[in-house]
Design an enzyme around this catalytic site. Structure first.
Site, PDB file in Angstrom:
ATOM      1  N   VAL A   1       0.838  -1.195   0.000  1.00 44.13           N
ATOM      2  CA  VAL A   1       0.000   0.000   0.000  1.00 44.13           C
ATOM      3  C   VAL A   1       0.874   1.247   0.000  1.00 44.13           C
ATOM      4  O   VAL A   1       1.869   1.322   0.721  1.00 44.13           O
ATOM      5  CB  VAL A   1      -0.929   0.026   1.239  1.00 44.13           C
ATOM      6  CG1 VAL A   1      -1.807   1.272   1.223  1.00 44.13           C
ATOM      7  CG2 VAL A   1      -1.782  -1.234   1.306  1.00 44.13           C
ATOM      8  N   LYS A   2       0.479   2.203  -0.807  1.00 45.05           N
ATOM      9  CA  LYS A   2       1.121   3.523  -0.797  1.00 45.05           C
ATOM     10  C   LYS A   2       0.168   4.504  -0.118  1.00 45.05           C
ATOM     11  O   LYS A   2      -0.997   4.613  -0.504  1.00 45.05           O
ATOM     12  CB  LYS A   2       1.415   3.982  -2.222  1.00 45.05           C
ATOM     13  CG  LYS A   2       1.955   5.402  -2.338  1.00 45.05           C
ATOM     14  CD  LYS A   2       2.234   5.763  -3.791  1.00 45.05           C
ATOM     15  CE  LYS A   2       2.656   7.212  -3.953  1.00 45.05           C
ATOM     16  NZ  LYS A   2       2.958   7.553  -5.370  1.00 45.05           N
ATOM     17  N   THR A   3       0.675   5.196   0.899  1.00 46.66           N
ATOM     18  CA  THR A   3      -0.180   6.127   1.616  1.00 46.66           C
ATOM     19  C   THR A   3       0.623   7.310   2.119  1.00 46.66           C
ATOM     20  O   THR A   3       1.850   7.342   2.015  1.00 46.66           O
ATOM     21  CB  THR A   3      -0.901   5.429   2.780  1.00 46.66           C
ATOM     22  OG1 THR A   3      -1.980   6.243   3.227  1.00 46.66           O
ATOM     23  CG2 THR A   3       0.034   5.172   3.960  1.00 46.66           C
TER      24      THR A   3
ATOM     25  N   ASP B   1       7.751   6.248  -1.779  1.00 43.89           N
ATOM     26  CA  ASP B   1       7.530   6.421  -3.217  1.00 43.89           C
ATOM     27  C   ASP B   1       7.463   7.926  -3.419  1.00 43.89           C
ATOM     28  O   ASP B   1       6.401   8.535  -3.292  1.00 43.89           O
ATOM     29  CB  ASP B   1       6.241   5.729  -3.670  1.00 43.89           C
ATOM     30  CG  ASP B   1       6.070   5.771  -5.179  1.00 43.89           C
ATOM     31  OD1 ASP B   1       7.074   6.002  -5.881  1.00 43.89           O
ATOM     32  OD2 ASP B   1       4.938   5.575  -5.661  1.00 43.89           O
TER      33      ASP B   1
END
Length: 305
Positions: free
Chosen positions: A201-203, A250
């Site tokens: 997951v990107k958060t 990221d």
């Protein structure tokens, strides 16, 4: 009525989730091909990644710093662990001899001209990701957005396709213009994305409670860089994120919009992989920036002569 999320309860922050058989949380039961692709993105030595995000053009067009990706981003490829880009940029600009893993943007729809950005669809076929030898794909999920259900189903369809092909899916928590950004929201969004099958997951990072976001998410989390910050602030955010459980970053604008992108990505890498303190990393940034400027001046003088 289901029990609601309660701040600070039962997250057992002193007991990291066990990862038997593989070094990334929640991935030990994946197939070999999936693990291999994950190991290309996340360093086996540190368990973390410095992913360079340059996918902004999929809805923003030629974003500042990305007008010429061949000039601004290709020179940074040796310094990142993975590149997050669109298939169009991969095919048209990224050299095929590049050995860095590529994670491809797989959703799209509305442009920056639209007020409502959650009306996205799956924008590429998993067969094309395999054709491009991608190490993964990323898709936006708009928890709480107008088109929440569609975006969730977009992701689950992509997850099913990825499981068939052995390609990991990175679910991305999308925050609309009017949506709140706090730990409670990100716990909810990240957990839903993981529960429905995304491999990581990107958060976004939040100052209060981010460790509960990572603790309650059973798969790796990478921190989104977000808007451009002063270099020391960006390095501090990256440091805090990985110290509080993120498996890397990221990061895009905080690298390619920096005054010295090469120096900045090196400093971010030192923070992520070597646990370098923010002030030390900022000193490294300034040292590398000064060296780069010195080399540029010498080259200019040589050309003038």
């Amino acid at each position: 009525m289901p029990e609601a999320d309660k701040d600070g309860e039962r997250y057992s922050l002193d007991q990291p989730q066990q990862t038997p058989g593989f070094y990334l949380k929640g991935t030990h039961q994946l197939d070999w091909g999936m693990k291999n692709r994950m190991a290309r993105v996340f360093s086996p030595a540190s368990g973390r990644t410095v992913m360079l995000a340059v996918d902004h053009g999929y809805f923003q067009g030629p974003t500042s710093g990305l007008e010429r990706i061949d000039l601004s981003i290709v020179p940074l490829l040796p310094s990142c662990d993975a590149l997050f880009c669109t298939r169009g940029i991969l095919r048209s600009v990224i050299p095929a001899e590049c050995q860095k893993p590529m994670v491809l943007r797989a959703s799209g729809g509305p442009s920056i001209l639209r007020e409502e950005l959650s009306d996205e669809q799956i924008a590429m076929d998993m067969d094309d990701a395999v054709r491009l030898n991608a190490a993964g794909v990323g898709i936006q999920v708009f928890i709480g957005g107008e088109h929440e259900t569609r975006s969730v189903h977009n992701m689950t369809k992509l997850v099913d396709a990825g499981l068939r092909a052995g390609v990991p899916v990175m679910g991305i928590t999308a925050v609309g213009k009017a949506m709140v950004r706090n730990a409670k929201y990100f716990r909810l969004a990240c957990r839903i994305i993981a529960e429905l099958g995304a491999q990581y997951v990107k958060t976004y990072y939040v100052d209060e409670g981010f460790e509960t976001v990572t603790a309650s998410c059973p798969v790796p989390i990478v921190m989104a860089g977000g808007k451009k910050l002063p270099e020391l602030d960006a390095l501090t955010m990256a440091y805090n994120a990985v110290q509080q459980g993120a498996s890397g970053v990221d990061m895009g604008r905080n690298i390619f919009q920096s005054e010295a992108p090469q120096a900045m990505i090196a400093a971010v890498g030192a923070v992520v992989h070597k646990n370098m303190k923010p002030k030390e990393a900022f000193d490294l940034f300034n040292t590398l920036k000064a060296k780069s400027e010195s080399v540029a001046k010498m080259s200019f003088r040589g050309a003038a002569e």
